[in-house]
Design a protein around this motif. Structure first.
Motif, mmCIF file in Angstrom:
data_model
loop_
_atom_site.group_PDB
_atom_site.id
_atom_site.type_symbol
_atom_site.label_atom_id
_atom_site.label_comp_id
_atom_site.label_asym_id
_atom_site.label_seq_id
_atom_site.Cartn_x
_atom_site.Cartn_y
_atom_site.Cartn_z
ATOM 1 N N LEU A 66 61.295 7.471 -33.182
ATOM 2 C CA LEU A 66 60.668 8.616 -33.853
ATOM 3 C C LEU A 66 60.401 8.292 -35.325
ATOM 4 N N GLY A 67 61.358 7.626 -35.955
ATOM 5 C CA GLY A 67 61.165 7.214 -37.339
ATOM 6 C C GLY A 67 59.981 6.281 -37.486
ATOM 7 N N ILE A 123 57.399 5.904 -35.435
ATOM 8 C CA ILE A 123 56.149 6.594 -35.107
ATOM 9 C C ILE A 123 55.686 7.445 -36.287
ATOM 10 N N PHE A 124 56.593 8.246 -36.839
ATOM 11 C CA PHE A 124 56.178 9.202 -37.861
ATOM 12 C C PHE A 124 56.039 8.613 -39.261
ATOM 13 N N THR A 125 56.702 7.499 -39.546
ATOM 14 C CA THR A 125 56.567 6.930 -40.888
ATOM 15 C C THR A 125 55.495 5.851 -40.978
ATOM 16 N N LYS A 163 53.447 4.383 -37.696
ATOM 17 C CA LYS A 163 52.485 4.199 -36.623
ATOM 18 C C LYS A 163 51.516 5.351 -36.397
ATOM 19 N N LEU A 164 51.906 6.575 -36.652
ATOM 20 C CA LEU A 164 51.066 7.727 -36.327
ATOM 21 C C LEU A 164 49.698 7.642 -37.006
ATOM 22 N N SER A 165 49.691 7.236 -38.258
ATOM 23 C CA SER A 165 48.427 7.160 -38.999
ATOM 24 C C SER A 165 47.526 6.029 -38.510
ATOM 25 N N TRP A 172 51.093 3.275 -31.675
ATOM 26 C CA TRP A 172 52.402 3.806 -31.307
ATOM 27 C C TRP A 172 52.605 3.950 -29.801
ATOM 28 N N ASP A 215 55.894 2.251 -28.849
ATOM 29 C CA ASP A 215 56.985 3.054 -29.407
ATOM 30 C C ASP A 215 57.231 4.291 -28.547
#
Length: 130
Positions: free
Chosen positions: A80-81, A83-85, A87-89, A101, A104
């Protein structure tokens, strides 16, 4: 041997080997470099050491089926870390030079499976209820 027991065993070993490999890579290529990269993206560098230990020790534990639910929670937090810090962008499938992601998310789903179900029958330590 039932199919779901064998499937759970294979999934657990693959997840453990995957995380173990990433942990080994972080230490063998120089954990200080990973800590520097963490700092460059705005995270405290010491988190690199924590993540690497979770991957290394957790990978071994997952392969053996020791503390599977606890390790699964730690793996899920790491995913989760990530992905959100980071990979999401980048997007689900990535942007060319950097992977997205999707992997992930697969590791996260596998971790949640083991959080909910435990290590399964073929583990070093098993309980009757998982």
């Amino acid at each position: 041997m039932k199919n779901y027991e064998l499937g759970s065993f294979i999934l657990r070993v693959v997840l453990g080997v995957s995380f173990l490999t990433h942990g080994i890579l972080k230490f063998s290529t120089g954990i200080a470099g990973t800590a520097g990269w963490f700092s460059s993206i705005g995270l405290p560098g010491f988190l690199a050491y924590i993540v690497a230990v979770i991957e290394l020790v957790g990978g071994i534990a997952m392969i053996l089926g020791i503390g599977t639910r606890i390790v699964a929670v730690l793996f899920a937090i790491v995913m989760l870390g990530g992905i959100f810090t980071v990979k999401l962008s980048i997007g689900f499938v990535g942007n060319g030079p950097m992977a997205g992601w999707e992997l992930d998310l697969a590791y996260l789903a596998m971790s949640v499976y083991f959080l909910l179900n435990g290590s399964g029958k073929y583990a070093l330590f098993t309980k009757k209820n998982g």
